[in-house]
Design a protein around this motif. Structure first.
Motif, mmCIF file in Angstrom:
data_model
loop_
_atom_site.group_PDB
_atom_site.id
_atom_site.type_symbol
_atom_site.label_atom_id
_atom_site.label_comp_id
_atom_site.label_asym_id
_atom_site.label_seq_id
_atom_site.Cartn_x
_atom_site.Cartn_y
_atom_site.Cartn_z
ATOM 1 N N SER A 57 0.827 -1.205 0.000
ATOM 2 C CA SER A 57 0.000 0.000 0.000
ATOM 3 C C SER A 57 0.863 1.259 0.000
ATOM 4 O O SER A 57 0.389 2.337 -0.355
ATOM 5 N N ASP B 143 9.988 -1.731 17.769
ATOM 6 C CA ASP B 143 9.882 -0.695 18.796
ATOM 7 C C ASP B 143 11.000 -0.789 19.829
ATOM 8 O O ASP B 143 11.076 0.042 20.730
ATOM 9 N N ARG B 144 11.872 -1.785 19.690
ATOM 10 C CA ARG B 144 13.031 -1.875 20.589
ATOM 11 C C ARG B 144 14.237 -1.146 19.999
ATOM 12 O O ARG B 144 15.268 -1.033 20.651
ATOM 13 N N PHE C 143 4.739 -2.674 9.712
ATOM 14 C CA PHE C 143 3.911 -2.390 10.881
ATOM 15 C C PHE C 143 3.623 -0.907 11.005
ATOM 16 O O PHE C 143 2.633 -0.505 11.587
ATOM 17 N N ARG D 140 0.257 1.844 8.603
ATOM 18 C CA ARG D 140 -1.164 2.173 8.602
ATOM 19 C C ARG D 140 -1.484 3.476 9.315
ATOM 20 O O ARG D 140 -2.515 4.084 9.060
ATOM 21 N N GLU E 181 -3.886 -4.158 -2.267
ATOM 22 C CA GLU E 181 -4.166 -4.245 -0.833
ATOM 23 C C GLU E 181 -4.368 -5.698 -0.400
ATOM 24 O O GLU E 181 -3.794 -6.148 0.598
ATOM 25 N N MET E 182 -5.151 -6.413 -1.140
ATOM 26 C CA MET E 182 -5.401 -7.816 -0.823
ATOM 27 C C MET E 182 -4.117 -8.632 -0.911
ATOM 28 O O MET E 182 -3.792 -9.406 -0.005
ATOM 29 N N SER F 41 -1.783 -8.103 1.982
ATOM 30 C CA SER F 41 -2.186 -8.704 3.252
ATOM 31 C C SER F 41 -1.933 -10.204 3.255
ATOM 32 O O SER F 41 -1.493 -10.763 4.266
ATOM 33 N N SER G 236 1.801 -10.802 3.481
ATOM 34 C CA SER G 236 2.218 -10.511 4.847
ATOM 35 C C SER G 236 1.922 -11.690 5.759
ATOM 36 O O SER G 236 2.733 -12.075 6.600
ATOM 37 N N ARG G 237 0.757 -12.282 5.569
ATOM 38 C CA ARG G 237 0.396 -13.472 6.341
ATOM 39 C C ARG G 237 1.333 -14.635 6.031
ATOM 40 O O ARG G 237 1.719 -15.399 6.911
ATOM 41 N N ARG H 145 4.434 -14.216 8.057
ATOM 42 C CA ARG H 145 4.290 -13.830 9.459
ATOM 43 C C ARG H 145 5.035 -14.779 10.387
ATOM 44 O O ARG H 145 5.656 -14.354 11.351
ATOM 45 N N ARG I 141 1.789 -21.971 0.571
ATOM 46 C CA ARG I 141 0.349 -22.096 0.383
ATOM 47 C C ARG I 141 -0.292 -20.721 0.252
ATOM 48 O O ARG I 141 -1.114 -20.476 -0.628
ATOM 49 N N PHE I 142 0.142 -19.805 1.128
ATOM 50 C CA PHE I 142 -0.413 -18.456 1.073
ATOM 51 C C PHE I 142 0.089 -17.703 -0.154
ATOM 52 O O PHE I 142 -0.651 -16.926 -0.764
ATOM 53 N N GLU J 87 -1.898 -18.804 -2.983
ATOM 54 C CA GLU J 87 -3.261 -18.278 -2.886
ATOM 55 C C GLU J 87 -3.284 -16.793 -3.246
ATOM 56 O O GLU J 87 -4.247 -16.303 -3.838
ATOM 57 N N VAL K 113 -5.780 -15.446 -5.982
ATOM 58 C CA VAL K 113 -6.793 -14.460 -5.634
ATOM 59 C C VAL K 113 -6.648 -13.199 -6.478
ATOM 60 O O VAL K 113 -7.631 -12.674 -7.018
#
Lengths: 217, 217
Positions: A4, A48-49, A130, A133, A176-177, A180, A183-184, A187, A195-196, A199, A203
């Motif tokens: 994005s 954030d560290r 992270f 957004r 956008e899709m 995401s 990213s998954r 993760r 697999r993702f 997909e 998609v």
DNA sequence: GCTCACCGAGCGGAACTCGATCATGGGAGT
DNA sequence: ACTCCCATGATCGAGTTCCGCTCGGTGAGC
């Protein structure tokens, strides 16, 4: 990093993040060295560290040098994000040239492949998205979707499709899709869950194909 | 807040975030007051600008009180996240009861509507999902997709569909996609861009319908 | 009155500043 | 062309401020 991000600002022209533009030669090397260090530290200690001292030490610079170029801590991360977006664009454009796709769906695959490659090779890439957004406060530019419109133009040019606002919208949603799902995929798996990833391709293709009609599938 | 949060941990049982369980009555009000304050502050200053002092002041409490209940700054945000997830679940379950959908696709719409409502009404909701992607360190639970499997079970029960691993996977992807599109809808519009919201419904339905076959569209 | 809840000054560390010091490279002088 | 000079950019790091967090003392509930 997030796909994005591609919709923010003018592509191929990194935003003015540095406090003062470097003039001498050595400082550009310093600057990229700082970002390299930041990327590594982000990978090591998380988002954030991270401390400015860590970045400075890793880059072999002093605290003051960091603040010579960036107004504060988060600006460093934003600059790192900018640079990585730039690298993605370059890689995408490059691979578009070499692969010379005849069909828009091949171009989509090229983009996904480039993105996956960076996930695997670029330090900090996995962690960075992270931050994105929280609405970037830079320049209340209502021209969101600029990059999408640009891609739409590319598509129209390269593949003779009809473009326009609807295409921009569709492309933005697709990006956008896809982001995401990728990213998954990364993760919990540094190499990315195949697999993702598969997909994601499916998609994205289906969604855009639905727009152009089943004939182009 | 992110829909992907729904895949973490046991639903309807908020994680133990508070340092010490409150015993007297007034302290539970204090606790929720702290979270209310945190939500407002997050909306005002953003996710990484938030300070414990701000939360304390906004809640009419002292610094010490914050740390009476939460071990550190991020724990406050995590607790806020937990509470908001809980609120979503409650609202979703509630609206499922009142609407009594006859078809899975209606249930999807109910979930989306509940999510959109919270985006519009719940302070901090728009901002909060920034925290979630950095792997939550709590309990290396490989049971990701737990909620998805739960939903799968609900679907099987309520609508007589065939479930299993493939359904879990599909649902997780659908949730991920829907979340990203809704997030985009609210990125620059506090009320949510209707165009993206509608597209979210369409995409989710189409994706899941494609799995069950066009007959259920 | 005994315990739980609350307070807020104080401690440590991280973000950030600023004047001193070093390095660079464009140009004056030869 | 070549050197050297110095204005200016770049770097440094001790010091300041701000923020996360602690802890002993005080007040409110049961």
């Amino acid at each position: 990093m997030s796909l994005s991000d591609l919709f923010d600002g003018d592509p191929f022209v990194p935003a003015q993040q540095a406090r003062i533009e470097p003039i001498q030669q050595r400082s550009t090397a310093r600057l990229s060295g700082l970002l390299d260090a930041a990327a590594i530290v982000v990978d090591e200690v998380g988002f954030d560290r991270i401390t400015t001292a860590m970045v400075a030490e890793r880059a072999g610079a002093s605290i003051g040098t960091v603040y010579r170029y960036y107004p504060d801590r988060v600006a460093v991360l934003q600059a790192l994000r900018e640079r990585t977006v730039l690298r993605f664009r370059n890689r995408f454009a490059e691979q578009l040239k070499t692969s010379a796709p005849k069909h828009w769906s091949e171009a989509v695959d090229v983009a996904i492949t480039a993105f996956v490659d960076l996930y695997r090779s670029e330090p900090g890439f996995r962690i960075m998205h992270f931050s994105d957004r929280q609405g970037v406060p830079v320049a209340e530019d209502p021209d969101t979707g600029y990059f999408a419109r640009r891609v739409a133009g590319m598509m129209v040019e390269a593949f003779g499709l009809h473009g326009g606002d609807e295409l921009s919208f569709r492309l933005e949603v697709a990006v956008e899709m896809g982001d995401s799902i990728l990213s998954r995929a990364f993760r919990s798996d540094p190499q990315g869950d195949e697999r993702f990833i598969e997909e994601c391709r499916a998609v994205t293709h289906d969604y855009l194909a639905g727009y152009y009609g089943p004939s182009v599938r």
